[in-house]
Design a protein around this motif. Structure first.
Motif, PDB file in Angstrom:
ATOM      1  N   ALA A 123      -7.378   5.617   9.910  1.00 40.47           N
ATOM      2  CA  ALA A 123      -8.622   5.479   9.333  1.00 40.47           C
ATOM      3  C   ALA A 123      -8.063   4.997   7.903  1.00 40.47           C
ATOM      4  O   ALA A 123      -8.745   3.956   7.229  1.00 40.47           O
ATOM      5  CB  ALA A 123      -9.455   6.750   9.145  1.00 40.47           C
ATOM      6  N   ALA A 124      -6.967   5.732   7.447  1.00 39.88           N
ATOM      7  CA  ALA A 124      -6.823   5.450   6.035  1.00 39.88           C
ATOM      8  C   ALA A 124      -6.236   3.898   5.941  1.00 39.88           C
ATOM      9  O   ALA A 124      -6.356   3.263   4.920  1.00 39.88           O
ATOM     10  CB  ALA A 124      -5.686   6.404   5.497  1.00 39.88           C
ATOM     11  N   TRP A 125      -5.428   3.765   6.883  1.00 41.44           N
ATOM     12  CA  TRP A 125      -4.797   2.432   6.904  1.00 41.44           C
ATOM     13  C   TRP A 125      -5.798   1.067   7.018  1.00 41.44           C
ATOM     14  O   TRP A 125      -5.728   0.319   6.264  1.00 41.44           O
ATOM     15  CB  TRP A 125      -3.732   2.132   8.044  1.00 41.44           C
ATOM     16  N   THR A 126      -6.818   1.409   7.928  1.00 42.68           N
ATOM     17  CA  THR A 126      -7.936   0.197   8.090  1.00 42.68           C
ATOM     18  C   THR A 126      -8.459   0.332   7.006  1.00 42.68           C
ATOM     19  O   THR A 126      -8.947  -0.980   6.470  1.00 42.68           O
ATOM     20  CB  THR A 126      -8.702   0.851   9.086  1.00 42.68           C
TER      21      THR A 126
ATOM     22  N   VAL B  42       0.809  -1.117  -0.137  1.00 43.26           N
ATOM     23  CA  VAL B  42      -0.108   0.094  -0.131  1.00 43.26           C
ATOM     24  C   VAL B  42       0.691   1.131   0.107  1.00 43.26           C
ATOM     25  O   VAL B  42       0.595   2.335  -0.648  1.00 43.26           O
ATOM     26  CB  VAL B  42      -0.868   0.002   1.407  1.00 43.26           C
ATOM     27  N   GLY B  43       1.908   1.335   0.781  1.00 43.17           N
ATOM     28  CA  GLY B  43       2.746   2.529   0.928  1.00 43.17           C
ATOM     29  C   GLY B  43       2.317   3.250   2.133  1.00 43.17           C
ATOM     30  O   GLY B  43       1.269   3.279   2.678  1.00 43.17           O
ATOM     31  N   PRO B  44       3.037   4.324   2.538  1.00 44.46           N
ATOM     32  CA  PRO B  44       2.697   5.313   3.367  1.00 44.46           C
ATOM     33  C   PRO B  44       1.277   5.894   3.264  1.00 44.46           C
ATOM     34  O   PRO B  44       1.010   6.335   2.195  1.00 44.46           O
ATOM     35  CB  PRO B  44       3.830   6.428   3.309  1.00 44.46           C
TER      36      PRO B  44
ATOM     37  N   TYR C 188       0.484   2.562  15.093  1.00 42.12           N
ATOM     38  CA  TYR C 188       1.193   3.244  14.303  1.00 42.12           C
ATOM     39  C   TYR C 188       0.595   4.142  13.133  1.00 42.12           C
ATOM     40  O   TYR C 188       1.560   4.510  12.531  1.00 42.12           O
ATOM     41  CB  TYR C 188       2.293   2.072  13.822  1.00 42.12           C
ATOM     42  N   GLY C 189      -0.661   3.988  13.063  1.00 40.44           N
ATOM     43  CA  GLY C 189      -1.140   4.480  11.956  1.00 40.44           C
ATOM     44  C   GLY C 189      -1.114   5.986  11.782  1.00 40.44           C
ATOM     45  O   GLY C 189      -1.347   6.445  10.363  1.00 40.44           O
ATOM     46  N   ASN C 190      -1.111   6.574  12.619  1.00 39.10           N
ATOM     47  CA  ASN C 190      -0.939   8.320  12.594  1.00 39.10           C
ATOM     48  C   ASN C 190       0.589   8.544  12.347  1.00 39.10           C
ATOM     49  O   ASN C 190       0.990   9.203  13.271  1.00 39.10           O
ATOM     50  CB  ASN C 190      -1.567   8.882  13.733  1.00 39.10           C
ATOM     51  N   GLY C 191       0.982   8.121  11.383  1.00 39.46           N
ATOM     52  CA  GLY C 191       2.261   8.734  10.870  1.00 39.46           C
ATOM     53  C   GLY C 191       3.555   7.661  10.987  1.00 39.46           C
ATOM     54  O   GLY C 191       4.748   8.045  10.670  1.00 39.46           O
ATOM     55  N   GLY C 192       3.323   6.712  11.655  1.00 40.94           N
ATOM     56  CA  GLY C 192       4.272   5.869  11.644  1.00 40.94           C
ATOM     57  C   GLY C 192       4.588   4.519  10.634  1.00 40.94           C
ATOM     58  O   GLY C 192       3.594   4.866   9.950  1.00 40.94           O
ATOM     59  N   ASP C 193       5.582   3.793  10.762  1.00 38.14           N
ATOM     60  CA  ASP C 193       5.832   2.847   9.672  1.00 38.14           C
ATOM     61  C   ASP C 193       4.804   1.789   9.935  1.00 38.14           C
ATOM     62  O   ASP C 193       5.481   0.866  10.550  1.00 38.14           O
ATOM     63  CB  ASP C 193       7.240   2.585   9.575  1.00 38.14           C
ATOM     64  N   VAL C 194       3.669   1.643   9.372  1.00 33.00           N
ATOM     65  CA  VAL C 194       2.808   0.428   9.636  1.00 33.00           C
ATOM     66  C   VAL C 194       3.207  -0.875   9.364  1.00 33.00           C
ATOM     67  O   VAL C 194       3.312  -1.777   9.634  1.00 33.00           O
ATOM     68  CB  VAL C 194       1.248   0.793   9.221  1.00 33.00           C
TER      69      VAL C 194
ATOM     70  N   ARG D 210      -4.213  -8.503  16.920  1.00 36.69           N
ATOM     71  CA  ARG D 210      -3.108  -7.823  17.318  1.00 36.69           C
ATOM     72  C   ARG D 210      -2.542  -6.965  15.948  1.00 36.69           C
ATOM     73  O   ARG D 210      -1.874  -5.969  16.223  1.00 36.69           O
ATOM     74  CB  ARG D 210      -2.059  -9.087  17.315  1.00 36.69           C
ATOM     75  N   ALA D 211      -2.725  -7.258  14.690  1.00 33.34           N
ATOM     76  CA  ALA D 211      -2.736  -6.416  13.660  1.00 33.34           C
ATOM     77  C   ALA D 211      -3.562  -5.302  13.905  1.00 33.34           C
ATOM     78  O   ALA D 211      -2.993  -4.185  13.448  1.00 33.34           O
ATOM     79  CB  ALA D 211      -2.869  -7.120  12.212  1.00 33.34           C
ATOM     80  N   ASP D 212      -4.585  -5.383  14.038  1.00 40.17           N
ATOM     81  CA  ASP D 212      -5.553  -4.200  14.312  1.00 40.17           C
ATOM     82  C   ASP D 212      -5.047  -3.163  15.266  1.00 40.17           C
ATOM     83  O   ASP D 212      -5.025  -2.035  15.174  1.00 40.17           O
ATOM     84  CB  ASP D 212      -6.985  -4.590  14.813  1.00 40.17           C
ATOM     85  N   GLN D 213      -4.437  -3.733  16.442  1.00 41.41           N
ATOM     86  CA  GLN D 213      -3.791  -2.998  17.419  1.00 41.41           C
ATOM     87  C   GLN D 213      -2.506  -2.285  16.942  1.00 41.41           C
ATOM     88  O   GLN D 213      -2.351  -0.893  17.447  1.00 41.41           O
ATOM     89  CB  GLN D 213      -3.617  -3.954  18.796  1.00 41.41           C
ATOM     90  N   THR D 214      -1.901  -3.033  16.110  1.00 41.06           N
ATOM     91  CA  THR D 214      -0.673  -2.391  15.772  1.00 41.06           C
ATOM     92  C   THR D 214      -0.856  -1.275  14.740  1.00 41.06           C
ATOM     93  O   THR D 214      -0.034  -0.098  14.817  1.00 41.06           O
ATOM     94  CB  THR D 214       0.188  -3.233  14.940  1.00 41.06           C
ATOM     95  N   ILE D 215      -1.890  -1.441  13.990  1.00 35.38           N
ATOM     96  CA  ILE D 215      -2.305  -0.387  12.998  1.00 35.38           C
ATOM     97  C   ILE D 215      -2.810   0.878  13.766  1.00 35.38           C
ATOM     98  O   ILE D 215      -2.535   2.159  13.526  1.00 35.38           O
ATOM     99  CB  ILE D 215      -3.287  -0.849  12.085  1.00 35.38           C
ATOM    100  N   GLU D 216      -3.621   0.753  14.922  1.00 34.67           N
ATOM    101  CA  GLU D 216      -4.150   1.620  15.792  1.00 34.67           C
ATOM    102  C   GLU D 216      -3.037   2.388  16.421  1.00 34.67           C
ATOM    103  O   GLU D 216      -2.905   3.623  16.755  1.00 34.67           O
ATOM    104  CB  GLU D 216      -4.809   1.032  16.910  1.00 34.67           C
TER     105      GLU D 216
END
Length: 348
Positions: A74-77, A67-69, A111-117, A103-109
């Motif tokens: 919300a965008a990642w989800t 997907v990329g950055p 790191y999703g706001n600007g982190g390297d998901v 566990r993946a959902d929690q990781t997205i939550e």
């Protein structure tokens, strides 16, 4: 010779040992998309509840890398929703699959706001793989402590290194008991229709130099009466709040036979296999294609248009189980109360 790894990450791709070809061929398939990973789970390239969960985590990492950055949770989800849906629907009974996706959902939550998901999800998958190996070794030691010296044990399906991050759950107990000099042998049921016991469990144990004899499903009662094994030891795909256990079809039959013949019945599984949201009667049971039993390796063995019933799993009532062994210890004579207490201990 150690059992080859079922799951490995190499050259930025997921590699899965194609377990459909074992024991005659060791061949790895490479995956670079979540959709292909979901197909591999559904098609039994990889199987076993812990291994399915770990594989799904790698599937989510692959999806994120494609997907990329992106700027927000919300965008990642949204971007990963199709991948998550495909993985979640690959096999419905193994609760470890949904545990890993959570566990993946929690990781997205996180790191999703600007982190390297993408990197965070990859590290999560690596972590789950390493954790599972350590968990299995603890399960093996707790279970082996219940086995008396000079024991013969009976196992069903394959709950070994091939079904997990390594070492195994039911086979982890067997490996630890063997290392402690407690075993005089293992009986492995063939496990129709995919023959995981014949193709995988016997192969794993023979790699480790553990004496194992292969038996047909229908011989179980006779062998329990004549050879008097000490324990039946199985893994699990889901353990309900009341202590009922979903495992490979045929497990329930063995539990009934074991109780009749005075053979103890052990379930070996990590805490991630527990589902406190439901009881055994509510566990969804995967229905596999009828061709798996009307055909054998592509050859027709039943009449054309024969109606078939092919549930992949059954549910063993807690009342037939003597012990559930996890990385946190042993639940003796499992019940709703003892399962709840054990899960609470695991949280503390």
């Amino acid at each position: 010779m150690p059992t080859p790894a079922a799951i490995q990450w190499r050259d930025n791709q997921l590699e899965l040992l194609d377990q459909r070809l074992l024991p005659t061929e060791i061949h790895y398939l490479r995956f670079d998309s979540a959709a292909a990973v979901a197909d591999a789970i559904r098609d039994m390239v990889v199987r076993g509840a812990p291994a399915i969960g770990i594989t799904a985590a790698y599937g989510m990492a692959l999806a994120a890398r494609s997907v990329g950055p992106l700027p927000s949770v919300a965008a990642w989800t949204q971007a990963l929703s199709a991948a998550r849906h495909a993985l979640a629907n690959s096999r419905p009974t193994a609760v470890n699959l949904f545990w890993a996706l959570t566990r993946a959902d929690q990781t997205i939550e996180q790191y999703g706001n600007g982190g390297d998901v993408a990197e965070a999800l990859l590290q999560l998958a690596h972590q789950l793989l390493a954790e599972d190996l350590a968990i299995n070794q603890r399960i093996g030691d707790h279970g082996a402590a219940l086995i008396a010296p000079d024991s013969l044990v009976y196992t069903h399906c394959n709950a070994g290194a091939l079904a997990t991050g390594g070492y195994g759950t039911a086979l982890g107990v067997i490996r630890s008991a063997h290392a402690g000099g407690k075993l005089r042998g293992v009986i492995a049921g063939e496990t129709r229709p995919w023959l995981q016991g014949a193709r995988l469990t016997t192969w794993e144990l023979m790699q480790d130099g553990i004496d194992v004899s292969l038996a047909t499903e229908g011989a179980a009662g006779h062998l329990m009466r004549s050879l008097k094994p000490s324990w039946v030891i199985i893994g699990a795909d889901r353990i309900a709040a009341n202590g009922d256990v979903a495992n490979k079809i045929g497990s329930y039959n063995l539990a009934i036979l074991a109780r009749h013949h005075g053979v103890k019945f052990m379930v070996a599984a990590p805490i991630s296999t527990f589902d406190p949201s439901l009881d055994g009667d509510d566990i969804p049971i995967e229905q596999r294609p009828g061709e798996e039993i009307t055909h054998s390796r592509g050859a027709q063995v039943a009449p054309s248009n024969c109606i078939s019933l092919n549930p992949a799993f059954d549910v063993t009532p807690a009342s037939l189980i003597d012990a559930i062994v996890t990385e946190y210890g042993v639940i003796h004579s499992p019940s709703r109360e003892s399962v709840t207490a054990h899960l609470q201990t695991a949280k503390e």
